[in-house]
Design a protein around this motif. Structure first.
Motif, short mmCIF file in Angstrom:
data_model
loop_
_atom_site.label_atom_id
_atom_site.label_comp_id
_atom_site.label_asym_id
_atom_site.label_seq_id
_atom_site.Cartn_x
_atom_site.Cartn_y
_atom_site.Cartn_z
N ILE A 241 5.57 21.52 -3.59
CA ILE A 241 5.41 21.35 -2.47
C ILE A 241 4.06 20.87 -2.14
N THR A 242 3.28 21.43 -2.28
CA THR A 242 1.85 20.95 -2.14
C THR A 242 1.40 19.60 -2.55
N GLY A 243 1.82 19.19 -3.53
CA GLY A 243 1.77 17.90 -4.00
C GLY A 243 2.32 16.83 -3.37
N CYS A 244 3.68 17.29 -2.86
CA CYS A 244 4.50 16.36 -2.21
C CYS A 244 4.06 16.13 -0.61
N VAL A 245 3.52 17.27 -0.12
CA VAL A 245 2.86 16.93 1.26
C VAL A 245 1.78 15.95 1.14
N LEU A 246 0.71 16.55 0.33
CA LEU A 246 -0.33 15.59 0.12
C LEU A 246 -0.04 14.02 -0.01
N ILE A 247 0.98 13.77 -0.92
CA ILE A 247 1.28 12.31 -1.15
C ILE A 247 1.74 11.76 0.17
N ALA A 248 2.49 12.61 0.73
CA ALA A 248 3.18 11.95 1.97
C ALA A 248 2.15 11.83 3.25
N VAL A 249 1.21 12.72 3.26
CA VAL A 249 0.17 12.50 4.42
C VAL A 249 -0.65 11.40 3.89
N LEU A 250 -1.08 11.18 2.56
CA LEU A 250 -1.87 10.10 2.06
C LEU A 250 -1.04 8.74 2.59
N LEU B 52 0.61 -1.20 0.01
CA LEU B 52 -0.05 -0.07 -0.10
C LEU B 52 1.03 1.29 0.23
N VAL B 53 2.22 1.32 0.98
CA VAL B 53 2.85 2.32 0.99
C VAL B 53 3.64 2.72 -0.31
N LEU B 54 3.81 1.52 -0.72
CA LEU B 54 4.77 1.71 -2.14
C LEU B 54 3.98 2.15 -3.12
N ASN B 55 2.54 1.86 -3.35
CA ASN B 55 1.72 2.20 -4.44
C ASN B 55 1.24 3.55 -4.11
N VAL B 56 1.22 3.96 -3.05
CA VAL B 56 1.08 5.52 -2.71
C VAL B 56 2.19 6.41 -3.35
N GLY B 57 3.23 6.20 -3.04
CA GLY B 57 4.41 6.87 -3.36
C GLY B 57 4.73 6.88 -4.97
N THR B 58 4.72 5.38 -5.44
CA THR B 58 4.94 5.27 -6.85
C THR B 58 3.67 5.97 -7.83
#
Length: 258
Positions: free
Chosen positions: A228-237, A193-199
C-alpha cells in the motif's frame, strides 16, 4: 456621467480567478500531506523485520529518487524525438510517411507495458536504461500525436498571413504555428509524464529500481503495508507531476489562449 463611466470601466476589468488560484496552490500541499501521513504511519506502527527493511526512510527516499529519474530521462527522450518528428510529419514533403510512423509508434503503445519491458530486458539486459527505453516506447504516442494535432489545427489564414508579410517557412513555424500549438503539445507532454509515473512502477521487474520495488516486495512477501505504501507514493507522485504539468501548461501557453 463620470461616476457611471468609472464604474463601467471597473466592471470591464476581469477579476482574478481567486478560487482557481487557491485550488492550484492547495492541491500539491494536500498531495504532500497524504504522502507524509503515509510515511509517518509506517514509522510509528509496529513492524516486523521484513517491513522495517522495506520501509526505512533512506530506502523510501532512494526508491522515490530512482522513480523520478526513470520518469525524467524517459520523458526527455520522448521530447527529443516526438517534438521534431511531429513537426516534420506535418510538413508537406513528409506527410505521406505519417501513417507508417504512427503505425510503428502505436506498436509501443499497444504492447502491454510489462511485456514490453521484459522483452527489452531479454533482448538487451536488465537495468535502468532498458527501463527508460521501454517507458519511452510506451509513452511516445501522446506527445507525438498532440504535436501533430496542435500544428494541424493552426488556422491556415494565419500561416498565409505570415508568408504574405515575407516570413520564411521556418519563421512561420517558429513564430506562428508552434506558439498556437503550444497548449495542445503541452497537454500531450502532461499525458506522457503521468503515463511514465504509473508505468515506471514495473521497472522493478528488471532491476531498475523505483517505487515499484515496494509493490513487488509487498506482493512477494505478503506484506500489505509495504504494498500500500508503494501504491500511495506512486499515486501521489503522479498527481504532483500532473499538477506541475498543469501549471506549466498555463504559464507557457501564449496569453489569450489559457
Amino acid at each position: 456621467m463620470t461616476v457611471s463611466g468609472s464604474a463601467a470601466q471597473q466592471a470591464a476589468i476581469p477579476e482574478p480567478d481567486v478560487g482557481r488560484s487557491w485550488h492550484m496552490l492547495l492541491a500539491p500541499l494536500i498531495y504532500l500531506a497524504v504522502a507524509a501521513a503515509m510515511v509517518a504511519y509506517t514509522q510509528l506502527v509496529p513492524l516486523d523485520d521484513i517491513e522495517r527493511s522495506a520501509l526505512r526512510l533512506p530506502f523510501l527516499a532512494r526508491r522515490t529518487w530512482e522513480h523520478i529519474r526513470l520518469v525524467f530521462y524517459s520523458t526527455v527522450l520522448v521530447l527529443v524525438v516526438a517534438l521534431p518528428l511531429g513537426v516534420l510529419l506535418t510538413r508537406r514533403t513528409l506527410r505521406r510517411a505519417t501513417p507508417v510512423v504512427l503505425a510503428v509508434v502505436n506498436v509501443g503503445q499497444a504492447t502491454p507495458a510489462v511485456g514490453l519491458i521484459v522483452l527489452l530486458a531479454v533482448v538487451f539486459r536488465i537495468g535502468f536504461w532498458t527501463a527508460v527505453v521501454a517507458l519511452f516506447a510506451y509513452s511516445l504516442l501522446p506527445t507525438l500525436r498532440n504535436t501533430m494535432v496542435g500544428l494541424e489545427q493552426v488556422d491556415p489564414r494565419l500561416i498565409d498571413a505570415g508568408r504574405g508579410i515575407g516570413m520564411s517557412a521556418f519563421g512561420v513555424l517558429w513564430r506562428v504555428e508552434l506558439p498556437m500549438a503550444v497548449p495542445v503539445i503541452l497537454s500531450g507532454v502532461r499525458t506522457t509524464l503521468v503515463l511514465n509515473v504509473g508505468t515506471a512502477g514495473i521497472a522493478a521487474f528488471i532491476g531498475a529500481g523505483g517505487l515499484g520495488d515496494l509493490i513487488t516486495a509487498g506482493v512477494s512477501t505478503q506484506r500489505n503495508l509495504v504494498l500500500i505504501t508503494g501504491c500511495v507514493l506512486i499515486a501521489v507522485l503522479a498527481m504532483l507531476i500532473d499538477w506541475a504539468g498543469g501549471v506549466a501548461q498555463r504559464l507557457l501557453s501564449p496569453k489569450g489562449l489559457t
